[in-house]
Motif scaffolding. Structure first.
Motif, PDB file in Angstrom:
ATOM      1  N   LEU A 102       0.838  -1.197   0.000  1.00 25.09           N
ATOM      2  CA  LEU A 102       0.000   0.000   0.000  1.00 25.09           C
ATOM      3  C   LEU A 102       0.877   1.252   0.000  1.00 25.09           C
ATOM      4  CD1 LEU A 102      -2.950   0.905  -0.030  1.00 25.09           C
ATOM      5  CD2 LEU A 102      -2.891   0.939   2.454  1.00 25.09           C
ATOM      6  N   ASP A 103       2.005   1.213   0.695  1.00 27.23           N
ATOM      7  CA  ASP A 103       2.913   2.367   0.718  1.00 27.23           C
ATOM      8  C   ASP A 103       3.431   2.693  -0.681  1.00 27.23           C
ATOM      9  OD1 ASP A 103       2.611   2.693   3.468  1.00 27.23           O
ATOM     10  OD2 ASP A 103       4.369   1.470   3.938  1.00 27.23           O
ATOM     11  N   ASP A 104       3.805   1.678  -1.450  1.00 23.62           N
ATOM     12  CA  ASP A 104       4.266   1.918  -2.822  1.00 23.62           C
ATOM     13  C   ASP A 104       3.146   2.490  -3.684  1.00 23.62           C
ATOM     14  OD1 ASP A 104       6.758   0.940  -2.128  1.00 23.62           O
ATOM     15  OD2 ASP A 104       6.495  -1.001  -3.122  1.00 23.62           O
ATOM     16  N   PHE A 105       1.934   1.979  -3.486  1.00 22.17           N
ATOM     17  CA  PHE A 105       0.816   2.490  -4.279  1.00 22.17           C
ATOM     18  C   PHE A 105       0.520   3.945  -3.908  1.00 22.17           C
ATOM     19  CE2 PHE A 105      -3.419   3.326  -5.705  1.00 22.17           C
ATOM     20  CZ  PHE A 105      -3.402   2.777  -6.980  1.00 22.17           C
ATOM     21  N   LEU A 109       0.267   7.400  -6.142  1.00 23.65           N
ATOM     22  CA  LEU A 109      -0.807   8.400  -6.092  1.00 23.65           C
ATOM     23  C   LEU A 109      -0.228   9.791  -5.876  1.00 23.65           C
ATOM     24  CD1 LEU A 109      -3.617   6.704  -3.942  1.00 23.65           C
ATOM     25  CD2 LEU A 109      -3.551   7.012  -6.421  1.00 23.65           C
ATOM     26  N   ASP A 110       0.704   9.903  -4.935  1.00 29.16           N
ATOM     27  CA  ASP A 110       1.340  11.194  -4.663  1.00 29.16           C
ATOM     28  C   ASP A 110       2.056  11.721  -5.899  1.00 29.16           C
ATOM     29  OD1 ASP A 110       0.388  11.168  -2.040  1.00 29.16           O
ATOM     30  OD2 ASP A 110       2.268  10.387  -1.203  1.00 29.16           O
ATOM     31  N   LYS A 111       2.745  10.846  -6.622  1.00 29.89           N
ATOM     32  CA  LYS A 111       3.453  11.235  -7.851  1.00 29.89           C
ATOM     33  C   LYS A 111       2.480  11.825  -8.876  1.00 29.89           C
ATOM     34  CE  LYS A 111       4.895   8.453 -11.354  1.00 29.89           C
ATOM     35  NZ  LYS A 111       5.510   7.278 -11.945  1.00 29.89           N
ATOM     36  N   HIS A 112       1.280  11.259  -8.941  1.00 29.83           N
ATOM     37  CA  HIS A 112       0.272  11.729  -9.899  1.00 29.83           C
ATOM     38  C   HIS A 112      -0.663  12.784  -9.299  1.00 29.83           C
ATOM     39  CE1 HIS A 112       1.274   8.974 -13.151  1.00 29.83           C
ATOM     40  NE2 HIS A 112       1.438   8.031 -12.240  1.00 29.83           N
ATOM     41  N   LYS A 113      -0.361  13.200  -8.066  1.00 26.96           N
ATOM     42  CA  LYS A 113      -1.156  14.231  -7.371  1.00 26.96           C
ATOM     43  C   LYS A 113      -2.634  13.838  -7.247  1.00 26.96           C
ATOM     44  CE  LYS A 113       1.968  18.030  -8.612  1.00 26.96           C
ATOM     45  NZ  LYS A 113       3.128  17.243  -8.639  1.00 26.96           N
ATOM     46  N   ILE A 114      -2.863  12.584  -6.853  1.00 25.49           N
ATOM     47  CA  ILE A 114      -4.216  12.075  -6.650  1.00 25.49           C
ATOM     48  C   ILE A 114      -4.500  12.076  -5.152  1.00 25.49           C
ATOM     49  CG2 ILE A 114      -5.781  10.103  -6.933  1.00 25.49           C
ATOM     50  CD1 ILE A 114      -4.878  11.310  -9.620  1.00 25.49           C
ATOM     51  N   ALA A 115      -5.531  12.792  -4.753  1.00 27.81           N
ATOM     52  CA  ALA A 115      -5.918  12.852  -3.343  1.00 27.81           C
ATOM     53  C   ALA A 115      -6.575  11.544  -2.938  1.00 27.81           C
ATOM     54  CB  ALA A 115      -6.879  14.012  -3.119  1.00 27.81           C
ATOM     55  N   TYR A 116      -6.299  11.087  -1.725  1.00 28.45           N
ATOM     56  CA  TYR A 116      -6.907   9.869  -1.204  1.00 28.45           C
ATOM     57  C   TYR A 116      -7.274  10.084   0.260  1.00 28.45           C
ATOM     58  CZ  TYR A 116      -2.307   9.008   0.802  1.00 28.45           C
ATOM     59  OH  TYR A 116      -1.149   9.124   1.502  1.00 28.45           O
ATOM     60  N   ARG A 129      -8.950  -1.974   8.888  1.00 29.47           N
ATOM     61  CA  ARG A 129     -10.126  -2.767   9.221  1.00 29.47           C
ATOM     62  C   ARG A 129      -9.849  -3.616  10.463  1.00 29.47           C
ATOM     63  NH1 ARG A 129     -11.344  -5.399   3.364  1.00 29.47           N
ATOM     64  NH2 ARG A 129     -10.449  -7.132   4.499  1.00 29.47           N
ATOM     65  N   VAL A 130     -10.910  -4.189  11.034  1.00 38.16           N
ATOM     66  CA  VAL A 130     -10.766  -5.028  12.226  1.00 38.16           C
ATOM     67  C   VAL A 130      -9.885  -6.255  11.967  1.00 38.16           C
ATOM     68  CG1 VAL A 130     -12.918  -4.258  13.292  1.00 38.16           C
ATOM     69  CG2 VAL A 130     -12.944  -6.237  11.773  1.00 38.16           C
ATOM     70  N   ASP A 131      -9.767  -6.669  10.694  1.00 42.91           N
ATOM     71  CA  ASP A 131      -8.918  -7.821  10.365  1.00 42.91           C
ATOM     72  C   ASP A 131      -7.487  -7.409  10.014  1.00 42.91           C
ATOM     73  OD1 ASP A 131      -9.428  -6.633   7.929  1.00 42.91           O
ATOM     74  OD2 ASP A 131     -10.213  -8.438   6.962  1.00 42.91           O
ATOM     75  N   GLY A 132      -7.167  -6.117  10.188  1.00 36.58           N
ATOM     76  CA  GLY A 132      -5.808  -5.637   9.960  1.00 36.58           C
ATOM     77  C   GLY A 132      -5.521  -5.164   8.546  1.00 36.58           C
ATOM     78  N   VAL A 133      -6.467  -5.316   7.640  1.00 32.98           N
ATOM     79  CA  VAL A 133      -6.271  -4.874   6.259  1.00 32.98           C
ATOM     80  C   VAL A 133      -6.333  -3.344   6.219  1.00 32.98           C
ATOM     81  CG1 VAL A 133      -7.294  -4.857   3.940  1.00 32.98           C
ATOM     82  CG2 VAL A 133      -7.151  -6.993   5.239  1.00 32.98           C
ATOM     83  N   LYS A 134      -5.354  -2.743   5.530  1.00 30.46           N
ATOM     84  CA  LYS A 134      -5.333  -1.291   5.341  1.00 30.46           C
ATOM     85  C   LYS A 134      -5.965  -0.966   3.998  1.00 30.46           C
ATOM     86  CE  LYS A 134      -1.208  -0.419   8.062  1.00 30.46           C
ATOM     87  NZ  LYS A 134       0.175   0.076   8.024  1.00 30.46           N
ATOM     88  N   GLN A 135      -6.728   0.144   3.949  1.00 30.54           N
ATOM     89  CA  GLN A 135      -7.412   0.517   2.723  1.00 30.54           C
ATOM     90  C   GLN A 135      -7.463   2.039   2.589  1.00 30.54           C
ATOM     91  OE1 GLN A 135     -11.553  -0.467   5.042  1.00 30.54           O
ATOM     92  NE2 GLN A 135     -11.300  -1.390   3.076  1.00 30.54           N
ATOM     93  N   ILE A 136      -7.449   2.491   1.341  1.00 29.68           N
ATOM     94  CA  ILE A 136      -7.612   3.906   1.026  1.00 29.68           C
ATOM     95  C   ILE A 136      -8.650   4.035  -0.090  1.00 29.68           C
ATOM     96  CG2 ILE A 136      -5.288   4.610   1.747  1.00 29.68           C
ATOM     97  CD1 ILE A 136      -4.530   4.565  -1.289  1.00 29.68           C
ATOM     98  N   TYR A 137      -9.165   5.259  -0.251  1.00 27.59           N
ATOM     99  CA  TYR A 137     -10.192   5.533  -1.259  1.00 27.59           C
ATOM    100  C   TYR A 137      -9.840   6.803  -2.019  1.00 27.59           C
ATOM    101  CZ  TYR A 137     -12.902   2.134   1.332  1.00 27.59           C
ATOM    102  OH  TYR A 137     -13.318   0.979   1.937  1.00 27.59           O
ATOM    103  N   HIS A 144     -15.910   8.022 -10.031  1.00 24.99           N
ATOM    104  CA  HIS A 144     -16.087   6.643  -9.564  1.00 24.99           C
ATOM    105  C   HIS A 144     -15.118   6.401  -8.415  1.00 24.99           C
ATOM    106  CE1 HIS A 144     -18.579   5.368 -12.982  1.00 24.99           C
ATOM    107  NE2 HIS A 144     -17.749   6.061 -13.743  1.00 24.99           N
ATOM    108  N   TRP A 145     -15.626   5.827  -7.334  1.00 20.98           N
ATOM    109  CA  TRP A 145     -14.776   5.541  -6.180  1.00 20.98           C
ATOM    110  C   TRP A 145     -13.972   4.269  -6.398  1.00 20.98           C
ATOM    111  CZ3 TRP A 145     -13.549   8.628  -2.303  1.00 20.98           C
ATOM    112  CH2 TRP A 145     -14.368   9.737  -2.066  1.00 20.98           C
ATOM    113  N   ILE A 146     -12.727   4.313  -5.942  1.00 21.80           N
ATOM    114  CA  ILE A 146     -11.829   3.171  -6.024  1.00 21.80           C
ATOM    115  C   ILE A 146     -11.225   2.941  -4.646  1.00 21.80           C
ATOM    116  CG2 ILE A 146      -9.717   2.260  -7.061  1.00 21.80           C
ATOM    117  CD1 ILE A 146     -10.390   4.091  -9.507  1.00 21.80           C
ATOM    118  N   GLU A 147     -11.261   1.703  -4.216  1.00 20.31           N
ATOM    119  CA  GLU A 147     -10.589   1.296  -2.980  1.00 20.31           C
ATOM    120  C   GLU A 147      -9.329   0.530  -3.363  1.00 20.31           C
ATOM    121  OE1 GLU A 147     -10.991  -2.062   0.517  1.00 20.31           O
ATOM    122  OE2 GLU A 147     -12.841  -1.317  -0.389  1.00 20.31           O
TER     123      GLU A 147
END
Length: 155
Positions: A102-105, A109-116, A129-137, A144-147
């Protein structure tokens, strides 16, 4: 010994093929593609290709209204031009992709100036999440929303 190894590999390949065949013949559905209706094909194609780093594949129409991307074994993503501009989108209606890092992704996003944001909307902060999964939107050029999350086997 080589003959036994070759025979074992041959048998394992046969069993794997039978298992795959049995799984696909009993499964009523298999995802083929997801279609995303966009206003302008050019900016959306560039976004999905450069920001999401999806690979374009040939599309049969050649009419300037379609772009197809591979999603690997999951199927394909089809962009189709013609949607009205400024259509409101709800975050609950989203596409989700998993990445190994997720850090690389986020760096991309930062390189392309995409807000998340995270799910509640806090900028530059992942949801855990409660199961430890990290997510951004974030949103594509049409809203269109992307997770993006790190829910991958062996993470």
């Amino acid at each position: 010994m080589k003959t036994i190894s070759k025979l074992l590999i041959f048998c394992l390949l046969g069993l794997t093929a039978q298992t795959v065949s049995a799984q696909t013949s009993t499964s009523p559905l298999m995802l083929n593609h997801i279609a995303v209706y966009v206003h302008e094909l050019g900016p959306s194609t560039a976004f999905y290709e450069k920001v999401l780093q999806l690979q374009k594949i040939p599309e049969p129409f050649h009419d300037g209204r379609h772009t197809w991307f591979t999603l690997g074994a999951a199927g394909q993503l089809h962009l189709i031009q013609g949607a009205e501009q400024n259509t409101p989108r709800d975050k609950n209606d989203h596409l989700c992709f998993s990445v190994a890092s997720l850090d690389d992704f986020i760096a991309n996003l930062d390189k392309h100036k995409i807000a998340y944001t995270n799910w509640p909307g806090t900028a530059k902060a992942p949801t855990v999440r409660v199961d430890g999964v990290k997510q951004i939107y974030f949103q594509d050029p049409d809203g269109h929303w992307i997770e993006i999350n790190n829910d991958r086997p062996g993470k």
